[in-house]
Design an enzyme around this catalytic site. Structure first.
Site, short mmCIF file in Angstrom:
data_model
loop_
_atom_site.label_atom_id
_atom_site.label_comp_id
_atom_site.label_asym_id
_atom_site.label_seq_id
_atom_site.Cartn_x
_atom_site.Cartn_y
_atom_site.Cartn_z
N ARG A 201 5.37 -1.80 -1.75
CA ARG A 201 3.73 -1.34 -2.31
C ARG A 201 3.77 -0.08 -2.08
O ARG A 201 3.54 0.38 -1.02
CB ARG A 201 2.87 -2.22 -1.69
CG ARG A 201 1.51 -1.86 -2.36
CD ARG A 201 0.34 -2.42 -1.54
NE ARG A 201 -0.99 -2.24 -1.61
CZ ARG A 201 -1.84 -1.02 -1.44
NH1 ARG A 201 -1.41 -0.14 -0.54
NH2 ARG A 201 -3.06 -0.94 -1.72
N ASP A 203 1.21 2.67 -2.05
CA ASP A 203 0.10 3.00 -2.06
C ASP A 203 -0.52 4.11 -2.92
O ASP A 203 0.16 5.37 -2.74
CB ASP A 203 -0.45 3.11 -0.53
CG ASP A 203 -1.82 3.37 -0.03
OD1 ASP A 203 -2.61 2.20 -0.48
OD2 ASP A 203 -2.35 4.31 0.05
N GLU A 243 0.07 0.43 -6.54
CA GLU A 243 -1.16 0.39 -6.53
C GLU A 243 -1.63 1.60 -7.14
O GLU A 243 -1.81 2.60 -6.84
CB GLU A 243 -1.68 0.34 -4.88
CG GLU A 243 -3.11 0.01 -4.87
CD GLU A 243 -4.21 1.13 -4.29
OE1 GLU A 243 -5.19 0.78 -4.30
OE2 GLU A 243 -3.35 2.07 -3.84
#
Ligand code: NOJ
Length: 546
Positions: A201, A203, A243
């Site tokens: 992921r 960020d 994200e």
């Protein structure tokens, strides 16, 4: 593992957890990798096949680990690198993939790079960050944590200059325009792939693309294409999940030509779906459908109801945002944060109503895209507004009704965050052990929703249509593939509803796959008979239709 090959993430169900608050194996009050390994059977039983771990690196924890002090290690309170490797091995044995969270927009101030950078302007690390000696003329923009920070430049006494930060002042932004910084990032990705990660992921992907600092750099999406090339060269099934809480019209940008991010969190759907199911009105789902770009040719959404941050409502129209502020929060406004959301869990938003939480999960899982469950939501855990900032939604997992909810044998006050010991969301009332015993508990229902999705993976590629259900508070939609039609009905109301549709649904070839709701098929149409918060998943085999 669901799906073989490189597209496994399209079929996956993701579970996100924080090692610190999941399960403590050594009684020090901090969850750890060994404790997580002990709970892998639980995660496996839930039916999920991918775990996204929130940051577990050495960190001063001034932003819950999103302030990294060393990218190549495990915080020793959480375990060691070999514990991490053992965890990925044990997860893989069960067919569960692992994504780690990488924070490349900024480091902690405590990171060795920043320490070297501030001490010596001649050091190669100085240019890892963004500095100015003329703050009054420097590029300016908004800070993402406006309640806590005045702006994006802070003065550093040691360097005698200001440095740039879009988040907290203790999180200096990295100068991603510097090729050395990008080389570091690539090495870090390789490092964790080598230790067993199946992807990342990324960020704050949106802030990473923003214009940064005094040099007016605005990085292009190529930044992430480069990362993807590095990742795929190392492990061809590894993925990147973005994200990026960007405007709807920019979202397809993150997929490039299908050669950038594999998955992107769907913040638009998040705000609209969680709101719709809470206020018992389907208009937000129609709106989300209108404003979301069609990304089906280039990538996939990662859909969710809540995450570990505030429930960000900025994607709703202004009047709905104001309505949500009053409708969902306590009267004293103590849950409202950053001018944009509630620091509450799903169970608080839905007033502890397990029927509504189950219905919302059914809706989430009936959408195309990869569903993501926030650990604890599957049992209806609540928040603790006595804790600071977003820590309110990060209390320890509630395993049973013993001391500390079975999370740790330490004293409560020594736990990383105190387990919820009082009130309707306490571990005495809300815990895994209790709900495991009951087939109609929230946990059992969510388990069935996950299993039904896993048994019907064709829906992942279905084309999405919303039907006129005849009621504002009943949502009916359909996913069509060449061979199969899935029809879903969800009753948001607190009362029974009957909804009659004239869609082609021949009786003989229709089976109900899931749900407490009822239906009957007549003259090629279907009638749903739904009690409050009921849901129905129908599956029709089109190959038998005329
Ligand atoms: C997004 C993370 O989810 C959040 O918790 C964090 O504070 C910011 N990025 C900054 O890293």
């Amino acid at each position: 593992m669901t799906g073989t090959g490189q597209d496994w993430y399209e079929d996956a169900v993701v579970y996100t957890l924080d090692v610190k608050t999941f399960n403590d194996s050594n009684g020090d009050g901090w969850g750890d990798f060994r404790g997580l390994i002990e709970k892998l059977d639980y995660i496996d039983d839930l039916g999920v096949d991918c775990i996204w771990l929130r940051p577990f690196y050495p960190s001063p924890l001034r932003d819950n680990g999103y302030d990294v002090a060393d990218y190549r290690d495990v915080d020793d309170r959480l375990g060691s690198l070999s514990d991490f490797e053992e965890f990925t091995d044990r997860a893989h044995e069960r067919g569960i993939r692992v994504l780690t969270d990488v924070v490349f927009n900024h480091t902690s101030m405590d990171h060795g790079w920043f320490q070297a950078a501030r001490e010596d302007p001649e050091s190669e690390y100085h240019d890892y960050y963004l500095w100015t000696s003329h703050v009054e003329d420097a590029y300016d923009t908004i800070n993402i944590f406006p309640e806590y920070e005045d702006g994006v430049w802070s003065y550093d006494e040691v360097a005698g200059k200001h440095y740039f930060h879009q988040f907290y002042h203790h999180q200096p932004d990295l100068n991603v325009a510097n090729p050395k910084v990008r080389d570091e990032m690539h090495d870090i990705l390789r490092f964790w792939l080598d230790k067993g990660a199946d992807g990342f992921r990324i960020d704050a992907a949106h802030p990473m693309l923003m214009q940064k600092g005094h040099n007016g750099t605005e990085e292009g999406i190529w930044l992430f294409k480069e990362m993807r090339d590095v990742v795929k060269a190392e492990k061809d099934h590894a993925i990147l999940l973005a994200e990026a809480d960007d405007q709807p019209e920019h979202l397809d940008h993150y997929f490039g030509d299908g050669d950038t991010f594999d998955l992107l969190f769907n913040f638009v759907l998040n705000a609209h779906m969680t709101y719709a199911a809470g206020v018992k009105d389907t208009w937000p789902l129609h709106r989300a459908d209108e404003i979301l770009p069609d990304i089906s040719d280039v990538g996939h959404w990662a859909n969710f109801l809540r995450n570990h941050d505030e429930w960000n409502l900025l994607k709703l129209p202004d009047d709905a945002l104001q309505h949500a502020r009053e409708y969902f929060g306590p009267d004293d406004d103590s849950s409202w944060i950053f001018g944009r959301g509630h620091r509450l869990r799903l169970a608080d938003l839905y007033d502890g109503d397990h029927d509504r939480i189950a219905m919302a999960h059914s809706l989430l899982f009936s959408y195309p895209g990869t569903p993501v469950i926030l650990s604890g939501d599957e049992i209806g855990m609540g928040s603790d507004l006595w804790l600071d900032e977003r820590e309110s939604v990060r209390t320890p997992m509630q395993w049973d009704d013993s001391e500390n909810g079975g999370f740790s044998e330490a004293d409560r006050e020594d736990c990383y965050n105190p387990p919820i010991a009082h009130g309707r969301f306490s571990y005495e009332h809300i815990n895994v052990a209790d709900q495991r015993e009951h087939p109609e508990s929230l946990l059992s229902r969510i388990q069935r929703i996950v299993a039904t999705r896993q048994d019907n993976l064709e829906l992942v590629d279905g084309s999405f249509h919303i039907a006129d259900s005849g009621h504002r508070d009943v949502f009916v939609h359909r996913l069509d593939t060449d061979d199969t039609a899935f029809i879903f009905a969800h009753n948001f109301a607190d009362e029974s509803r009957e909804s009659v549709l004239q869609w082609e649904v021949p009786d003989a070839d229709t089976t109900q796959e899931l749900g407490p709701g009822d239906y009957h098929v007549e003259d090629g149409g279907v009638t749903f008979l739904l009690d409050a918060c009921d849901y129905v998943w129908l599956r029709g085999d089109k190959s038998h239709w005329d």
